[in-house]
Design a protein around this motif. Structure first.
Motif, PDB file in Angstrom:
ATOM      1  N   ASP A 142     -17.224  -8.680  -0.157  1.00  0.00           N
ATOM      2  CA  ASP A 142     -17.748  -7.517   0.565  1.00  0.00           C
ATOM      3  C   ASP A 142     -16.692  -6.908   1.475  1.00  0.00           C
ATOM      4  OD1 ASP A 142     -20.238  -7.638  -0.617  1.00  0.00           O
ATOM      5  OD2 ASP A 142     -21.071  -8.952   0.934  1.00  0.00           O
ATOM      6  N   ILE A 143     -15.849  -7.753   2.075  1.00  0.00           N
ATOM      7  CA  ILE A 143     -14.762  -7.246   2.923  1.00  0.00           C
ATOM      8  C   ILE A 143     -13.765  -6.468   2.067  1.00  0.00           C
ATOM      9  CG2 ILE A 143     -12.786  -7.865   4.369  1.00  0.00           C
ATOM     10  CD1 ILE A 143     -14.355 -10.232   5.382  1.00  0.00           C
ATOM     11  N   ARG A 144     -13.399  -7.030   0.919  1.00  0.00           N
ATOM     12  CA  ARG A 144     -12.432  -6.368   0.039  1.00  0.00           C
ATOM     13  C   ARG A 144     -12.986  -5.045  -0.481  1.00  0.00           C
ATOM     14  NH1 ARG A 144     -11.654 -11.839  -1.301  1.00  0.00           N
ATOM     15  NH2 ARG A 144     -13.071 -11.741  -3.082  1.00  0.00           N
ATOM     16  N   ARG A 145     -14.273  -5.032  -0.816  1.00  0.00           N
ATOM     17  CA  ARG A 145     -14.907  -3.800  -1.297  1.00  0.00           C
ATOM     18  C   ARG A 145     -14.954  -2.756  -0.182  1.00  0.00           C
ATOM     19  NH1 ARG A 145     -19.420  -5.948  -2.611  1.00  0.00           N
ATOM     20  NH2 ARG A 145     -18.668  -6.712  -4.612  1.00  0.00           N
ATOM     21  N   PHE A 146     -15.242  -3.201   1.014  1.00  0.00           N
ATOM     22  CA  PHE A 146     -15.292  -2.311   2.173  1.00  0.00           C
ATOM     23  C   PHE A 146     -13.922  -1.695   2.451  1.00  0.00           C
ATOM     24  CE2 PHE A 146     -14.475  -2.183   6.820  1.00  0.00           C
ATOM     25  CZ  PHE A 146     -15.320  -1.137   7.163  1.00  0.00           C
ATOM     26  N   ARG A 147     -12.876  -2.499   2.347  1.00  0.00           N
ATOM     27  CA  ARG A 147     -11.520  -2.017   2.625  1.00  0.00           C
ATOM     28  C   ARG A 147     -11.039  -0.995   1.602  1.00  0.00           C
ATOM     29  NH1 ARG A 147      -8.861  -7.829   4.360  1.00  0.00           N
ATOM     30  NH2 ARG A 147      -9.387  -7.718   6.578  1.00  0.00           N
ATOM     31  N   ARG A 148     -11.623  -0.973   0.421  1.00  0.00           N
ATOM     32  CA  ARG A 148     -11.242   0.019  -0.575  1.00  0.00           C
ATOM     33  C   ARG A 148     -11.556   1.429  -0.092  1.00  0.00           C
ATOM     34  NH1 ARG A 148      -7.888   0.078  -3.815  1.00  0.00           N
ATOM     35  NH2 ARG A 148      -8.953   1.096  -5.539  1.00  0.00           N
ATOM     36  N   ARG A 149     -12.509   1.552   0.817  1.00  0.00           N
ATOM     37  CA  ARG A 149     -12.905   2.865   1.324  1.00  0.00           C
ATOM     38  C   ARG A 149     -12.036   3.326   2.493  1.00  0.00           C
ATOM     39  NH1 ARG A 149     -18.630   2.016   3.282  1.00  0.00           N
ATOM     40  NH2 ARG A 149     -18.369   4.217   3.835  1.00  0.00           N
ATOM     41  N   ILE A 150     -11.143   2.444   2.940  1.00  0.00           N
ATOM     42  CA  ILE A 150     -10.337   2.751   4.120  1.00  0.00           C
ATOM     43  C   ILE A 150      -8.855   2.617   3.769  1.00  0.00           C
ATOM     44  CG2 ILE A 150      -9.829   2.137   6.508  1.00  0.00           C
ATOM     45  CD1 ILE A 150     -12.618   0.988   6.720  1.00  0.00           C
ATOM     46  N   GLY A 151      -8.136   3.732   3.845  1.00  0.00           N
ATOM     47  CA  GLY A 151      -6.701   3.701   3.606  1.00  0.00           C
ATOM     48  C   GLY A 151      -5.965   3.335   4.878  1.00  0.00           C
ATOM     49  N   MET A 152      -4.836   2.619   4.742  1.00  0.00           N
ATOM     50  CA  MET A 152      -4.055   2.211   5.907  1.00  0.00           C
ATOM     51  C   MET A 152      -2.607   2.623   5.720  1.00  0.00           C
ATOM     52  SD  MET A 152      -4.539   0.477   8.816  1.00  0.00           S
ATOM     53  CE  MET A 152      -3.415   0.056  10.157  1.00  0.00           C
ATOM     54  N   ILE A 153      -2.093   3.392   6.676  1.00  0.00           N
ATOM     55  CA  ILE A 153      -0.706   3.836   6.654  1.00  0.00           C
ATOM     56  C   ILE A 153       0.043   3.156   7.798  1.00  0.00           C
ATOM     57  CG2 ILE A 153       0.861   5.809   6.809  1.00  0.00           C
ATOM     58  CD1 ILE A 153      -0.874   6.008   4.386  1.00  0.00           C
ATOM     59  N   PHE A 154       1.191   2.531   7.461  1.00  0.00           N
ATOM     60  CA  PHE A 154       1.970   1.803   8.454  1.00  0.00           C
ATOM     61  C   PHE A 154       3.283   2.530   8.761  1.00  0.00           C
ATOM     62  CE2 PHE A 154      -0.599  -1.325   6.224  1.00  0.00           C
ATOM     63  CZ  PHE A 154      -1.143  -2.069   7.255  1.00  0.00           C
ATOM     64  N   GLN A 155       3.857   2.208   9.888  1.00  0.00           N
ATOM     65  CA  GLN A 155       5.159   2.748  10.265  1.00  0.00           C
ATOM     66  C   GLN A 155       6.237   2.341   9.263  1.00  0.00           C
ATOM     67  OE1 GLN A 155       6.391   1.585  14.209  1.00  0.00           O
ATOM     68  NE2 GLN A 155       8.543   1.994  13.798  1.00  0.00           N
ATOM     69  N   SER A 156       6.115   1.128   8.716  1.00  0.00           N
ATOM     70  CA  SER A 156       7.157   0.572   7.845  1.00  0.00           C
ATOM     71  C   SER A 156       6.995   0.931   6.373  1.00  0.00           C
ATOM     72  CB  SER A 156       7.174  -0.951   7.991  1.00  0.00           C
ATOM     73  OG  SER A 156       5.903  -1.490   7.670  1.00  0.00           O
ATOM     74  N   PHE A 157       6.013   1.770   6.033  1.00  0.00           N
ATOM     75  CA  PHE A 157       5.761   2.286   4.686  1.00  0.00           C
ATOM     76  C   PHE A 157       5.155   1.258   3.734  1.00  0.00           C
ATOM     77  CE2 PHE A 157       9.964   4.634   5.680  1.00  0.00           C
ATOM     78  CZ  PHE A 157       9.330   5.493   6.556  1.00  0.00           C
ATOM     79  N   ASN A 158       5.635   0.003   3.761  1.00  0.00           N
ATOM     80  CA  ASN A 158       5.126  -1.060   2.884  1.00  0.00           C
ATOM     81  C   ASN A 158       5.194  -0.679   1.408  1.00  0.00           C
ATOM     82  OD1 ASN A 158       4.624  -2.490   5.165  1.00  0.00           O
ATOM     83  ND2 ASN A 158       2.424  -2.723   4.860  1.00  0.00           N
ATOM     84  N   LEU A 159       6.365  -0.229   0.976  1.00  0.00           N
ATOM     85  CA  LEU A 159       6.576   0.148  -0.419  1.00  0.00           C
ATOM     86  C   LEU A 159       7.499  -0.846  -1.116  1.00  0.00           C
ATOM     87  CD1 LEU A 159       7.249   3.972   0.102  1.00  0.00           C
ATOM     88  CD2 LEU A 159       5.082   2.906  -0.575  1.00  0.00           C
ATOM     89  N   VAL A 160       7.412  -0.886  -2.448  1.00  0.00           N
ATOM     90  CA  VAL A 160       8.345  -1.678  -3.246  1.00  0.00           C
ATOM     91  C   VAL A 160       9.494  -0.751  -3.606  1.00  0.00           C
ATOM     92  CG1 VAL A 160       8.668  -3.086  -5.309  1.00  0.00           C
ATOM     93  CG2 VAL A 160       6.429  -3.039  -4.162  1.00  0.00           C
ATOM     94  N   THR A 161      10.620  -0.906  -2.938  1.00  0.00           N
ATOM     95  CA  THR A 161      11.690   0.088  -3.021  1.00  0.00           C
ATOM     96  C   THR A 161      12.461   0.057  -4.337  1.00  0.00           C
ATOM     97  OG1 THR A 161      13.222  -1.418  -1.895  1.00  0.00           O
ATOM     98  CG2 THR A 161      11.991   0.148  -0.526  1.00  0.00           C
ATOM     99  N   ARG A 162      12.381  -1.039  -5.077  1.00  0.00           N
ATOM    100  CA  ARG A 162      13.189  -1.154  -6.302  1.00  0.00           C
ATOM    101  C   ARG A 162      12.473  -0.650  -7.549  1.00  0.00           C
ATOM    102  NH1 ARG A 162      16.503  -6.904  -5.775  1.00  0.00           N
ATOM    103  NH2 ARG A 162      17.554  -6.403  -3.803  1.00  0.00           N
ATOM    104  N   THR A 163      11.320  -0.033  -7.360  1.00  0.00           N
ATOM    105  CA  THR A 163      10.619   0.547  -8.502  1.00  0.00           C
ATOM    106  C   THR A 163      10.308   2.011  -8.214  1.00  0.00           C
ATOM    107  OG1 THR A 163       8.785   0.225 -10.058  1.00  0.00           O
ATOM    108  CG2 THR A 163       8.304  -0.107  -7.717  1.00  0.00           C
ATOM    109  N   THR A 164       9.668   2.677  -9.161  1.00  0.00           N
ATOM    110  CA  THR A 164       9.470   4.120  -9.046  1.00  0.00           C
ATOM    111  C   THR A 164       8.367   4.487  -8.057  1.00  0.00           C
ATOM    112  OG1 THR A 164       7.824   4.243 -10.813  1.00  0.00           O
ATOM    113  CG2 THR A 164      10.149   4.428 -11.455  1.00  0.00           C
ATOM    114  N   VAL A 165       8.408   5.739  -7.661  1.00  0.00           N
ATOM    115  CA  VAL A 165       7.372   6.298  -6.793  1.00  0.00           C
ATOM    116  C   VAL A 165       6.001   6.153  -7.455  1.00  0.00           C
ATOM    117  CG1 VAL A 165       6.465   8.494  -5.906  1.00  0.00           C
ATOM    118  CG2 VAL A 165       8.881   7.913  -5.580  1.00  0.00           C
ATOM    119  N   LEU A 166       5.913   6.498  -8.739  1.00  0.00           N
ATOM    120  CA  LEU A 166       4.632   6.424  -9.452  1.00  0.00           C
ATOM    121  C   LEU A 166       4.080   5.005  -9.456  1.00  0.00           C
ATOM    122  CD1 LEU A 166       2.424   7.726 -11.145  1.00  0.00           C
ATOM    123  CD2 LEU A 166       3.859   7.376 -13.173  1.00  0.00           C
TER     124      LEU A 166
END
Length: 260
Positions: free
Chosen positions: A73-97
């Motif tokens: 239920d927590i995981r399902r609930f979190r799907r409705r809420i997007g989270m943006i961080f200062q550090s971006f949290n991206l995988v830099t060695r792969t594509t944007v897509l």
């Protein structure tokens, strides 16, 4: 949509991060949370998606008592809420897509998670999200080839792809220069206006908060000391939020931008 009722948060070391928080945030609002470092801004927004558990009180999101959710239920609930961080949290060695497609992983069957194969409709949604933040042309470029501002827009597109009702942003422009910050903030405003997504943002840049947010929540020592429209904020109110240290905060921000 979001209601804090006598919410308190005390960490295990005894630090009281939030006390007596009573707030209502309606769907579609653009809210900026401001205050000194350590005032409780990040804790406030991170309680909304259960990154932090509250100690006392109630936190209601769309008639759901968040503190009572468990497991799936927590995981399902979190799907409705997007989270943006200062550090971006991206995988830099792969594509944007590929970074945007990651938003669909929780919904994939096991074999797709293992093989990394996404459906056509998911790829279309990811490309549409990139188009909404103006970087569709970067879809097949590696993330590490992008500027900081472009990377933050990738993170925003990834959040949009999950079709959230709420976006929480924790210092999203802290590491960006003023020109890039403006571009990213325009993206947030457009998404808020066009898609009726609630945006709750923790931000140090007071002038930016006043320009883009409809509502300002001022936090000092874990308590709400101001809650009102942006155009109601006066210098006296800012002094009460920042304990007379606003000039020091501005100087600190300006110094940090020298190294961006």
């Amino acid at each position: 949509m979001i209601e804090f009722i006598n919410v308190e948060k005390t960490y295990t070391n005894g630090t009281k991060a939030l006390q007596n928080i009573n707030l209502k945030i309606e769907q579609g609002e653009f809210v900026a949370v401001i205050g000194l470092s350590g005032a409780g801004k990040s804790t406030l927004i991170r309680c909304i998606n259960r990154m932090h558990d509250i100690t006392n009180g109630k936190l209601i999101v769309d008639n759901v008592d968040v503190s009572k959710l468990k497991g799936k239920d927590i995981r399902r609930f979190r799907r409705r809420i997007g989270m943006i961080f200062q550090s971006f949290n991206l995988v830099t060695r792969t594509t944007v897509l590929n970074n945007v497609l990651v938003s669909f992983v929780p919904d994939l069957p096991f074999w797709r998670k293992v093989t990394g194969i996404y459906t056509k409709s998911q790829k279309i949604k990811a490309l549409e999200a990139l188009d909404k933040v103006g970087i569709l042309d970067k879809a097949f470029i590696r993330v590490d080839q992008l500027s900081g501002g472009q990377q933050q827009r990738v993170a925003l597109a990834r959040t949009l792809a999950q079709n959230p009702d709420i976006i929480l942003a924790d210092e999203p422009i802290a590491s960006l220069d003023p020109v890039t910050s403006k571009i990213v903030m325009e993206d947030f405003r457009k998404i808020n206006n066009d898609m009726n997504i609630s945006v709750i943002m923790n931000i140090h840049h007071v002038e930016v908060a006043l320009e883009y947010a409809d509502r300002i929540i001022g936090i000092s020592k874990g308590e709400v000391v101001f809650d009102g429209k942006s155009d109601e904020v006066t210098q006296e109110i800012l002094d009460s939020i920042y304990n007379g240290k606003l000039d020091e905060v501005k100087s600190s921000i300006e110094e940090s931008l020298v190294y961006v």
